[in-house]
Design an enzyme around this catalytic site. Sequence first.
Site, short mmCIF file in Angstrom:
data_model
loop_
_atom_site.label_atom_id
_atom_site.label_comp_id
_atom_site.label_asym_id
_atom_site.label_seq_id
_atom_site.Cartn_x
_atom_site.Cartn_y
_atom_site.Cartn_z
N SER A 212 0.82 -1.20 0.00
CA SER A 212 0.00 0.00 0.00
C SER A 212 0.86 1.25 0.00
O SER A 212 1.86 1.34 0.70
CB SER A 212 -0.91 0.01 1.22
OG SER A 212 -1.47 1.29 1.39
N LYS A 213 0.42 2.23 -0.82
CA LYS A 213 1.16 3.49 -0.89
C LYS A 213 1.04 4.27 0.41
O LYS A 213 1.80 5.18 0.67
CB LYS A 213 0.62 4.33 -2.05
CG LYS A 213 0.89 3.73 -3.41
CD LYS A 213 0.38 4.60 -4.52
CE LYS A 213 -1.16 4.52 -4.62
NZ LYS A 213 -1.66 5.29 -5.78
N SER A 214 0.02 3.89 1.21
CA SER A 214 -0.18 4.62 2.45
C SER A 214 0.13 3.75 3.66
O SER A 214 -0.42 3.92 4.73
CB SER A 214 -1.62 5.13 2.52
OG SER A 214 -2.51 4.05 2.33
#
Length: 439
Positions: A212-214
Amino acid sequence: MSVRVRFAPSPTGFLHIGSVRTALFNWLYARHTGGTFVLRIEDTDAARNTEQSLRTILDGLKWLGLDWDEGPEKGGSCGPYFQSQRADLYRKRVRQLLDAGIAYEREGAIRFKMPRTPITVPDLIAGNVTRELADRELQDPDFVIVRSDGNPVFHFVNVVDDLEMKITHVIRGEDHLSNTPKHIALFRAFGVEPPKYAHIPMILNPDGTKMSKSDPDPQKARLASLQTYLNEGYVPEAVRNYLCLLGWSPKDNREILPIDDVIRLFDLPQILRANARFDLAKLTWINAEYIRAMSLERFIELARPFVGGHDDPKVLGLVKEKVKLLKELPDWTSYFFTDDYPFDPEAVKKSCSAPQTSERLTKLADRFATVNSWDVAGIETALKALAAELGVKTGELIHPCRVAVSGKSAGPSLYHMLEVLGRDRVLARLRRAVDRSKK
RNA sequence: GACCCCAUCGUCUAGCCCGGUCCAGGACAUCGCCCUUUCACGGCGGUAACACGGGUUCGAAUCCCGUUGGGGUCGCCA
């Protein structure tokens, strides 16, 4: 009928490495079949969409050489290719369902009447998948297609666009598999046969968790973004090659293969069904392989952003075989461009601790001053002759010399390095090193 | 919680569909040796896997069932 596939990202934030792989597989299939690769921007979430993010997507695809046949900057007969510009189309299709009595309004939203019998997804990779309703869907399997604020939702616009754009194969992440019955139901409601589906497995973090990019772990978040690989100095052909190998294999034990071979061999049914973990070490190995094998011209072109103007072909040619990531370049080359290079204390300790070091380096400098032609052969001859006269192994001169002129214990072949450095600088550096050691 | 997908060395994978040629092949990583002016490269070799339990069968990594584990989906997010 000719194959039409699409990549449909939303321009919110960075380009996810998993999305890139999805784009790659779509592109490969289009090129393999001689079909059409469509790029469609799903920018319906006005609050989260940014112009910057759109740029990131387009640049990322171009960087990897994934050219699209229809879409932004390209046009095509099924445009516009931004969902934000297709509102009329969606309105018409909502009307159609409303009129047919397959959709209805409730609490300000428009809902789709989902069939009560299970729908089987004929998936080219997973096989036939029949999904029973989850317990929460049991009471009410219908779902919202238009929000109370008037905006249609993803499932709806996605299907309408695939239909209007005559998409024949939907190749996407496995995270969409469970929602595919909704999409199939929608297609049927419009009276059309759904496209063929191919749900590809996910790419996971090295620890098996979702990428996940976050991700709260910055290390993992970085892994998820394509930008990271660009910044770290991975070369596009290596990233693309590595991504091809995640969930697909040429089955002939090759790891590194030209993209044309991949295009020729690639097909949907042989894609693996199991998720794959991302392995940075293997990517890095592939990267180094590509760097070593590429032309010097290509290397210089790719290296330029990393070397701050210092793109001397002779220097870069010297380190091309050594570098694993372009980002390491300044480390490998900085002493070619400045006399103010750092000395690695470990290297000094290891190679220059002999009491005769200063004396030897002075003699080496004197000898170098007399060399007729300053080239690899001349330098090597001179150094070896001096070593013989002093009765020491060549290494006794080579190692201190390397440290003196570069500050490091690791680097290109010494003779080649000295040649490129030039006699004047070599002599100055040897003498300066001697002075340094006296202090 | 329900539903869906998946399961071969630490990792990516070949083999699985069409059981025997597999005491399971390749690559990365790792360890050792060789090459070598360093670091790499290269060469040679080592460690290392069919998740578990039941079946079916003369015979199962390969077929079936279950368990466990991992992933995904169940939004007026995409």
